[in-house]
Design an enzyme around this catalytic site. Structure first.
Site, PDB file in Angstrom:
ATOM      1  N   LYS A 110     -58.913  23.661  74.346  1.00 46.88           N
ATOM      2  CA  LYS A 110     -58.634  22.377  73.670  1.00 46.88           C
ATOM      3  C   LYS A 110     -57.867  22.609  72.376  1.00 46.88           C
ATOM      4  O   LYS A 110     -57.085  21.762  71.953  1.00 46.88           O
ATOM      5  CB  LYS A 110     -59.924  21.581  73.467  1.00 46.88           C
ATOM      6  CG  LYS A 110     -60.486  21.122  74.809  1.00 46.88           C
ATOM      7  CD  LYS A 110     -61.186  19.785  74.802  1.00 46.88           C
ATOM      8  CE  LYS A 110     -61.342  19.309  76.244  1.00 46.88           C
ATOM      9  NZ  LYS A 110     -62.412  18.393  76.494  1.00 46.88           N
ATOM     10  N   LYS A 192     -58.310  22.982  86.524  1.00 45.79           N
ATOM     11  CA  LYS A 192     -59.338  22.044  87.001  1.00 45.79           C
ATOM     12  C   LYS A 192     -58.870  20.600  86.815  1.00 45.79           C
ATOM     13  O   LYS A 192     -58.067  20.319  85.913  1.00 45.79           O
ATOM     14  CB  LYS A 192     -60.667  22.330  86.304  1.00 45.79           C
ATOM     15  CG  LYS A 192     -60.963  21.479  85.109  1.00 45.79           C
ATOM     16  CD  LYS A 192     -62.327  21.737  84.545  1.00 45.79           C
ATOM     17  CE  LYS A 192     -62.430  20.995  83.234  1.00 45.79           C
ATOM     18  NZ  LYS A 192     -63.265  19.822  83.242  1.00 45.79           N
ATOM     19  N   LYS A 195     -59.994  14.549  83.236  1.00 41.22           N
ATOM     20  CA  LYS A 195     -59.741  13.137  82.927  1.00 41.22           C
ATOM     21  C   LYS A 195     -58.514  12.946  82.068  1.00 41.22           C
ATOM     22  O   LYS A 195     -57.775  12.002  82.208  1.00 41.22           O
ATOM     23  CB  LYS A 195     -60.901  12.548  82.116  1.00 41.22           C
ATOM     24  CG  LYS A 195     -62.164  12.359  82.811  1.00 41.22           C
ATOM     25  CD  LYS A 195     -63.119  11.644  81.852  1.00 41.22           C
ATOM     26  CE  LYS A 195     -64.459  12.341  81.771  1.00 41.22           C
ATOM     27  NZ  LYS A 195     -64.574  13.333  80.720  1.00 41.22           N
TER      28      LYS A 195
HETATM   29  N1  AQP Z   1     -62.770  19.326  87.926  1.00 39.17           N
HETATM   30  C1  AQP Z   1     -64.092  19.294  87.900  1.00 39.17           C
HETATM   31  N2  AQP Z   1     -64.814  19.699  88.965  1.00 39.17           N
HETATM   32  C2  AQP Z   1     -66.167  19.662  88.935  1.00 39.17           C
HETATM   33  N3  AQP Z   1     -66.882  19.228  87.877  1.00 39.17           N
HETATM   34  C3  AQP Z   1     -66.193  18.803  86.797  1.00 39.17           C
HETATM   35  N4  AQP Z   1     -66.568  18.314  85.602  1.00 39.17           N
HETATM   36  C4  AQP Z   1     -65.480  18.039  84.859  1.00 39.17           C
HETATM   37  N5  AQP Z   1     -64.372  18.346  85.539  1.00 39.17           N
HETATM   38  C5  AQP Z   1     -64.783  18.820  86.743  1.00 39.17           C
HETATM   39  C6  AQP Z   1     -67.967  18.093  85.217  1.00 39.17           C
HETATM   40  O1  AQP Z   1     -68.083  16.701  84.915  1.00 39.17           O
HETATM   41  C7  AQP Z   1     -68.892  16.519  83.768  1.00 39.17           C
HETATM   42  C8  AQP Z   1     -67.997  15.814  82.758  1.00 39.17           C
HETATM   43  O2  AQP Z   1     -67.982  16.377  81.601  1.00 39.17           O
HETATM   44  P1  AQP Z   1     -67.216  15.894  80.309  1.00 39.17           P
HETATM   45  O3  AQP Z   1     -66.592  14.590  80.440  1.00 39.17           O
HETATM   46  O4  AQP Z   1     -68.206  15.982  79.219  1.00 39.17           O
HETATM   47  O5  AQP Z   1     -66.145  16.977  80.034  1.00 39.17           O
HETATM   48  P2  AQP Z   1     -65.163  17.857  80.812  1.00 39.17           P
HETATM   49  O6  AQP Z   1     -65.879  18.926  81.568  1.00 39.17           O
HETATM   50  O7  AQP Z   1     -64.215  18.350  79.787  1.00 39.17           O
HETATM   51  O8  AQP Z   1     -64.494  16.836  81.833  1.00 39.17           O
HETATM   52  P3  AQP Z   1     -62.990  16.495  82.036  1.00 39.17           P
HETATM   53  O9  AQP Z   1     -62.881  15.595  83.218  1.00 39.17           O
HETATM   54  O10 AQP Z   1     -62.139  17.719  82.060  1.00 39.17           O
HETATM   55  O11 AQP Z   1     -62.683  15.635  80.757  1.00 39.17           O
HETATM   56  P4  AQP Z   1     -61.680  15.840  79.556  1.00 39.17           P
HETATM   57  O12 AQP Z   1     -60.323  15.762  80.138  1.00 39.17           O
HETATM   58  O13 AQP Z   1     -61.990  14.697  78.650  1.00 39.17           O
HETATM   59  O14 AQP Z   1     -61.974  17.169  78.912  1.00 39.17           O
HETATM   60  C9  AQP Z   1     -69.377  17.929  83.365  1.00 39.17           C
HETATM   61  O15 AQP Z   1     -70.613  18.211  83.972  1.00 39.17           O
HETATM   62  C10 AQP Z   1     -68.306  18.812  83.913  1.00 39.17           C
HETATM   63  O16 AQP Z   1     -68.737  20.129  84.179  1.00 39.17           O
END
Ligand code: AQP
Length: 326
Positions: A110, A192, A195
């Site tokens: 990040k 991965k 969002k």
């Molecule tokens: N690609 C993925 N596959 C499986 N699990 C995933 N998670 C996120 N991406 C995947 C799981 O979803 C939950 C969401 O966690 P978060 O929103 O706190 O943060 P994150 O992991 O950083 O999710 P994103 O989608 O990648 O969001 P942004 O873009 O905002 O950083 C967690 O349990 C995560 O493991």
């Protein structure tokens, strides 16, 4: 067992969030005491619009319920509404070595992605996450694979606190599924699904059937034409096979057999149908919930009160042990 997990309201939820996290929350809520929150404080560590965050929070709660969370069973609330999360975070900061935070993969990623906004919250993120779980004395944390390192830190902070101040916390276990714990981006299967990436790299839970069709048909595939699972040589097709298998409840081997001799286009058409059908009840429930604002607010209010009762009890014990009460 007490289960705790949360998702940031940074954008709409996608099938990675669902398959990695929410899908395991649903059966867990049947036999455990579950605490599922909207991690709005975490979402402030990346650029965001203060005028839009309340709406994103609302959309995330709706997504939780539309995807199958039961507010009669699970405690559902907004993180910033229970101030004990940040209070415990501060106390944990005083026992957390800074080097442990600097080596976290998410912090490094990040910091690269948001070069103009490398704030202290981004570095401290896993300490708040430890507080999020330990304030409820959580024992199991169902998450995707990307969160494994943060859960390790959580365990080490629990251990450190117990050693310094006396037995207080259990070391929570990370609950990471064997399949689906890391769904990859449709546009770059080496990264991965996230969002905050471009929308065409994600299938959002409430995407329209047309959008799902478009996104699946433009998903990156690999050279060759066989539909076979090979994560190193065919990461694109392997990711699509994983999604297919998890949403259709069919082993990958069987899907490979079904599509032997068929084209990528035929496989993608069938996958799009499977995703559309799987998500159809989610879309229906979302539409209904969006008209029931009072009901959604009530869920959050009740969740906040249930969460606060547990959090205040832990905080009292922690403060006593740390010598903060007279
Ligand atoms: N690609 C993925 N596959 C499986 N699990 C995933 N998670 C996120 N991406 C995947 C799981 O979803 C939950 C969401 O966690 P978060 O929103 O706190 O943060 P994150 O992991 O950083 O999710 P994103 O989608 O990648 O969001 P942004 O873009 O905002 O950083 C967690 O349990 C995560 O493991």
């Amino acid at each position: 067992m007490r289960i705790v997990s949360g998702i940031q309201p940074t954008s709409q939820l996608h099938i990675g969030n669902y398959l990695g996290a929410i899908k395991q929350w649903i059966p867990l809520q049947e036999k455990n005491e579950c605490v599922f929150f909207i991690a709005d404080l975490h979402a402030l560590t990346v650029p965001y619009d203060p005028k839009k965050i309340q709406n994103s929070i609302k959309e995330t709660v709706v997504a939780y319920i539309a995807a199958g969370l039961n507010p009669e069973k699970a405690i559902i609330f907004v993180q910033s509404q229970v101030k004990e999360h940040t209070e415990l975070c501060w106390l944990f900061n005083t026992i957390c070595p800074i080097g442990e935070l600097q080596r976290m993969t998410q912090y490094k990623d990040k910091s690269k992605k948001f070069k103009e906004n490398i704030n202290a919250g981004l570095l401290d993120y896993p300490v708040l996450q430890a507080a999020d779980v330990l304030i409820y004395k959580g024992e199991g944390v169902p998450v995707g694979k990307d969160q494994e390192q943060h859960i390790e830190l959580m365990r080490s902070l629990a251990k450190k606190f117990n050693q310094k101040f006396g037995q207080t916390f259990k070391e929570p276990a990370s609950l990471i599924l064997k399949e689906g714990s890391k769904i990859m981006s449709l546009q770059d299967p080496k990264r991965k699904m996230s969002k905050s990436d471009e929308p065409k790299s994600c299938i959002f839970l409430f995407d329209s059937p047309e959008d799902i069709q478009k996104k699946v048909s433009s998903a990156q595939t690999d050279s060759g034409k066989d539909i076979i699972y090979n994560i190193t040589k065919k990461p694109g097709i392997s990711n699509l096979l994983t999604i297919y298998s998890l949403l259709n409840n069919k082993p990958i081997k069987k899907i490979e057999e079904d599509f032997k001799g068929k084209s990528y286009a035929e496989f993608k058409k069938s996958l799009a149908e499977i995703i559309i059908n799987y998500l159809e009840p989610f879309r229906r429930k979302q539409k209904e919930l969006l008209t029931r604002e009072v009901y959604v607010q009530e869920i959050l209010k009740k969740g906040q009160s249930r969460a606060q009762t547990i959090a205040q009890e832990t905080m009292k014990e922690v403060k006593d042990k740390m010598g903060l009460t007279g």
